[in-house]
Design a protein around this motif. Sequence first.
Motif: not given
Length: 286
Positions: A184, A188-189, A206, A278
């Motif tokens: 994450v 993702g983030l 994401a 996320t």
Amino acid sequence: MIKNDKILATNAETATNLAVEAMLDEVVTWPKPGLVDPISNAGHTDMNVYTFINSSVTMMPYFKACWNLGNQFQESDLTELFRQLRPIGVTAEKTMFAATNGVNTHKGIVFILGIMVTALGYANQKKLNTVSDLINIEKQMTTGLVKNDLEKASTGLLTAGQKQFQQLGLTGIRGETEAGFPLVIEYGLPIYESAQLPQNERNLIALLAIIAHNSDSNLIKRAHNSDLVTQVQTDAQQIVTNYQETGRLDKDRLEKLCDKCATHNLSLGGSADLLILTIFLEKLIK
């Protein structure tokens, strides 16, 4: 790298609302490879989008309890905070199964967001206000998780994660959690924060960034083939790379990946859980 590290001041109601919003944001995102969405439930014949909605709303009392537990915890050893959380999580799982007629929609989220909302309550108590603080708290809470849950597991009735650890050496979501959710934080983030896309496509890019790097226990369980797992990861990475080069989501490639997952009856539930985290973190810092 995360652009904005500072989290919002929260209370139990805010934390609960944002957590449930993140769960609902994920399930309405489409088209998702190997996952339930409003159009398809390929590979998940026992559930649909309504099952997930019903499951999500049952989590509200749980998340409030998590935040309050963290906000009121006074001891120095944060592994004790995690120990106190676990029976609350077991109750939340039972509530989820009652709402879904025994279908596992959000067991992973009971674990992941339960930890993070508890950490958020503790961070609020200590006046800590960054994502880095939050991750540091949850890492302290889950210190020794892999050793205690995986390495010490007997050969009796094992979970899928315990079997994969014994057979393949994979630590799964427990390892991801103890390490501070690098999938994450690193993948993702950052892309979610920076993506100049409509909300649905932001969620998808994401998710794909997470899939590309995740040894998803759900995927491995259903694939029965390491080459197929690698194919899915590679396909996801190609879509991410194309987005980074063009600024657009390649919907044709995404559709082909969805078709591949449906054909092989694959599930990417572990990656979906990390997408929910996320989205939750982004809601805390935007």
